[in-house]
Design an enzyme around this catalytic site. Structure first.
Site, PDB file in Angstrom:
ATOM      1  N   ASP A 290       0.873  -1.167   0.000  1.00 11.00           N
ATOM      2  CA  ASP A 290       0.000   0.000   0.000  1.00 11.00           C
ATOM      3  C   ASP A 290       0.919   1.228   0.000  1.00 11.00           C
ATOM      4  OD1 ASP A 290      -2.377   1.671   0.573  1.00 11.00           O
ATOM      5  OD2 ASP A 290      -1.334   1.944   2.485  1.00 11.00           O
TER       6      ASP A 290
ATOM      7  N   ALA B 177       0.133   5.320   1.293  1.00  9.42           N
ATOM      8  CA  ALA B 177       0.141   6.152   2.504  1.00  9.42           C
ATOM      9  C   ALA B 177      -0.065   5.321   3.764  1.00  9.42           C
ATOM     10  CB  ALA B 177      -0.925   7.232   2.396  1.00  9.42           C
TER      11      ALA B 177
ATOM     12  N   ALA C 251     -12.814  10.410  10.383  1.00  4.41           N
ATOM     13  CA  ALA C 251     -12.113  10.626   9.107  1.00  4.41           C
ATOM     14  C   ALA C 251     -11.205   9.439   8.793  1.00  4.41           C
ATOM     15  CB  ALA C 251     -11.301  11.913   9.177  1.00  4.41           C
TER      16      ALA C 251
ATOM     17  N   MET D 243     -10.178   4.221   6.258  1.00  3.79           N
ATOM     18  CA  MET D 243      -8.924   4.404   5.501  1.00  3.79           C
ATOM     19  C   MET D 243      -8.573   3.155   4.704  1.00  3.79           C
ATOM     20  SD  MET D 243      -6.925   6.937   4.959  1.00  3.79           S
ATOM     21  CE  MET D 243      -6.827   8.034   6.389  1.00  3.79           C
TER      22      MET D 243
ATOM     23  N   LYS E  83     -11.036   7.011  -2.334  1.00  2.00           N
ATOM     24  CA  LYS E  83     -11.408   8.177  -1.539  1.00  2.00           C
ATOM     25  C   LYS E  83     -12.889   8.550  -1.644  1.00  2.00           C
ATOM     26  CE  LYS E  83      -7.274   8.313   0.091  1.00  2.00           C
ATOM     27  NZ  LYS E  83      -7.082   7.168   0.998  1.00  2.00           N
TER      28      LYS E  83
ATOM     29  N   HIS F   2     -14.556   6.179   0.530  1.00  7.85           N
ATOM     30  CA  HIS F   2     -14.208   6.600   1.890  1.00  7.85           C
ATOM     31  C   HIS F   2     -15.167   7.716   2.339  1.00  7.85           C
ATOM     32  CE1 HIS F   2     -10.591   7.478   4.785  1.00  7.85           C
ATOM     33  NE2 HIS F   2     -11.695   8.012   5.291  1.00  7.85           N
TER      34      HIS F   2
ATOM     35  N   ARG G 137     -10.685  -1.271  -3.064  1.00  5.50           N
ATOM     36  CA  ARG G 137     -10.735  -2.214  -1.935  1.00  5.50           C
ATOM     37  C   ARG G 137     -12.137  -2.229  -1.314  1.00  5.50           C
ATOM     38  NH1 ARG G 137      -5.584   0.789   0.370  1.00  5.50           N
ATOM     39  NH2 ARG G 137      -4.006  -0.164  -0.959  1.00  5.50           N
TER      40      ARG G 137
ATOM     41  N   ASP H 263      -1.507  -1.064   5.939  1.00  6.64           N
ATOM     42  CA  ASP H 263      -1.605  -0.496   7.284  1.00  6.64           C
ATOM     43  C   ASP H 263      -3.045  -0.219   7.693  1.00  6.64           C
ATOM     44  OD1 ASP H 263      -1.632   1.678   5.299  1.00  6.64           O
ATOM     45  OD2 ASP H 263      -1.818   2.942   7.081  1.00  6.64           O
TER      46      ASP H 263
END
Ligand SMILES: *Cc1c(COP(=O)(O)O)cnc(C)c1O
Length: 612
Positions: A11, A13, A44, A48, A52, A55, A149, A175
């Site tokens: 991944d 970030a 927020a 993750m 986006k 998200h 994802r 992560d």
């Protein structure tokens, strides 16, 4: 079959760059602020890893009141604005990443990537990060596939790019729980990194400010969430990834595809192993129905409705012991006919049980001698039961079943047979021959997995033997009562996965064409094997007229067994040591999911090995 790790898919970030994954956080807060909604840092961060826009929708789902599609798009627009303004400030490369990527590449491992960023965002990131020294071999954004994802499509694109067909040859490192789910959906190995992750959610300075105790607590929290998401490995820092790769490579090597030329466990089909992937309860009605169907199908292979099958948790020996303990009288005499180790094992069982018995022992390389048995039966009228092994797997000899059973029946004896390695591949007509009972197991000619023994037995005999067993857990009658009274319920915990595998194995048995087809395949395997080995100068121990089509014993000559074993294992074949005490031998089984073509390959390999 996966052989070794060929790609690591990172991944971005929070995993390889942007310690703590902060670039998107401010964006989402600003985004929702633009439609007049305050969200917390925690809100927020929670989704993750997703694309986006997905998200943004996931945050909207957390709000107490639903918001409109228009508001979502407005919030997303504002998010993008903040993100594009900030993203290049969040391209720091995380600890150990460059060194680990170099080390992976020296192992020939490709470096892939997936992300929640759009391709537009990625273009900014890629340039910045490349300048700092990190460029994976492949990148892709969710807007370039149909979905992000947790769908596995981005990983598939990586595998396609690298020419990898086995997902188990790739590791997904991330992560967030979305990363782990993506990896699992792609059937890759999955690794969660704790330090600097979005899950941990701290900047470097925040981590430094934590007490050791607090940090430990937070790390435990992150570990628990990766574990729950299904991670295969959880590491503190990226430098541990090289150990993970080494460990997976070790596992893949251990699990390499091999043909087992042994008397069991055997080579099994993928569908049989795959049948084990669901968890069931012993007492569940649907599961019980599967158990009942297994009982019925096994019974039908060699018997009729006058018989039933009693399944037993354990290997074949448990079934043999249960049969002897439960069906043989405790005072009346048993006659064991012995010409191999499995016959001897039955004597040990009878000794332990304190059964009244006598035994006729024969040469291991000769079949049981009907004439000698007849003498014994004629002279010893107190014998109640005759017990023998049908195919003596010790040598591969096949004993004269029909003649022995007819003889015993002429003298009015009960007949119990260890048909462990012949059941399913030899005709054993129990009703016509009036065989009282036989024992076998899931992992021989039915080509299931080890863990279940079974006894096919005349119902009338079973009823007569209630209370006769000398063991509680191996009481055949009590075990049967549980199956019959509660429609397929195991008395004690069922090896559920092994039973499901056996169900599949029986389906395969039918699909192949039942006993006839299985028998003919084994006969052909055996013929090709023996002819090939004889051409190479190996001598079979047992005369062809007594030789089974299950397993064959060959003279080892002056070869070293363990060297031969290791050399063949390296080439993908597992052989079996001999059990004869008179001369060095080895054994080759030809049952299981193996075919004449496999035998030909083995012979070629042996030929090559012998020449060297
Ligand atoms: C395999 C086998 C058994 C059972 O052995 P386990 O190791 O208990 O499965 C018993 N008798 C014969 C003839 C066998 O081939």
């Amino acid at each position: 079959m996966a052989t070794k790790i060929k790609a690591v898919i990172f991944d971005w970030a929070g995993t390889t760059i942007d310690y703590g994954c902060f670039a998107p956080i401010k964006g989402f807060i600003d985004g929702f602020k633009s439609i007049g909604i305050e969200i917390t840092n925690e809100m927020a961060r929670k989704p993750m890893g997703l694309l986006k826009l997905d998200h943004t929708r996931a945050i909207a789902d957390m709000l107490p009141e639903p918001i409109s599609e228009e508001q979502i798009m407005t919030a997303y627009g504002a998010f993008e604005k903040t993100l594009f303004a900030n993203i290049e400030l969040h391209c720091d490369i995380k600890d150990y990443v460059i060194g680990v990527v170099d080390a992976l590449r020296t192992q020939g491992i490709k470096i892939g990537s997936t992300t929640g960023y759009t391709s537009q965002m990625m273009k900014l990131v890629l340039k910045k990060v490349a300048d700092a020294g990190y460029s994976p071999d492949f990148w892709i954004s969710p807007d370039m596939t149909t979905k992000g994802r947790p769908y596995p499509y981005m990983i598939w694109e990586n595998l396609k790019q690298f020419g990898i067909s086995e997902p188990r040859e790739a590791i997904k490192v991330g992560d967030t729980t979305a990363d782990i789910q993506e990896g699992k959906n792609a059937n890759c190995w999955t690794v969660g990194v704790i330090m600097g992750s979005s899950e941990l959610g701290f900047t470097r300075d925040e981590v430094k400010a934590l007490s050791a105790e607090e940090l430990k607590k937070h790390k435990k929290r992150v570990r628990a969430s990766y574990y729950k998401a299904g991670a295969d490995y959880i590491i503190d820092d990226m430098n541990e990834l090289l150990d993970v790769v080494a460990d997976i490579n070790k596992k893949l090597k251990l699990n390499a595809d091999r043909k087992l030329l042994t008397p069991g466990p055997l080579t099994t089909r993928y569908s049989v192993k795959n049948a084990m992937l669901t968890d069931h309860c012993t007492w569940d009605d649907e599961y019980k129905a599967i158990t009942a169907s297994v009982i019925k199908d096994i019974t039908n292979i060699s018997a009729n409705e006058d018989y039933t099958t009693v399944l037993l948790q354990g290997s074949g020996t448990y079934a043999v012991e249960s049969m002897i303990s439960s069906l043989c009288g405790n005072d009346k005499k048993i006659l064991f006919l012995v010409n191999g180790e499995y016959g001897k094992r039955m004597l040990t069982i009878a000794d332990k049980l304190g059964k009244n018995y006598t035994a006729l022992e024969f040469e291991m390389t000769e079949p049981l001698d009907v004439k000698v048995v007849e003498e014994e039966l004629k002279n010893n009228t107190d014998i109640e039961t005759v017990v023998f092994v049908h195919c003596e797997t010790t040598t591969g000899i096949i004993n004269p079943l029909k003649e022995l059973v007819r003889l015993a029946k002429f003298y009015d004896k009960k007949v119990l047979i260890d048909a462990m390695s012949s059941f399913g591949a030899y005709e054993i007509d129990m009703p016509t021959l009036d065989i009282d009972s036989l024992a076998s197991s899931s992992n021989k000619c039915l080509e299931g997995l080890p863990g279940l023994g079974f006894v096919v037995v005349k119902k009338s005999l079973l009823e007569k033997c209630a209370g006769n067993a000398l063991s509680h857990s191996l009481d055949l009658y009590d075990q049967h009562k549980s199956f019959s009274d509660s429609k397929g319920k195991f008395r004690f915990t069922s090896p559920t996965n092994v039973l499901l595998a056996l169900r599949q194995a029986l389906d395969n048995y039918k699909m192949e064409g039942g006993l006839e087809a299985r028998k003919n395949r084994y006969i052909e395997n055996h013929k090709v094997l023996v002819e090939g080995l004889e051409k190479l100068g190996f001598k079979a121990i047992v005369k062809p007229e007594y030789q089974s089509h299950i397993i064959t014993t060959f003279e080892l000559g002056d070869l070293d067994f363990s060297k031969l074993y290791e050399a063949l294992k390296e080439e993908g074949f597992v052989i079996y040591p001999g059990k004869l005490t008179t001369k060095p031998t080895f054994r080759l089984g030809n049952i299981g999911d193996v075919y004449p073509d496999d035998m030909i390959v083995l012979i070629k390999i042996l030929d090559k090995l012998l020449k060297n």
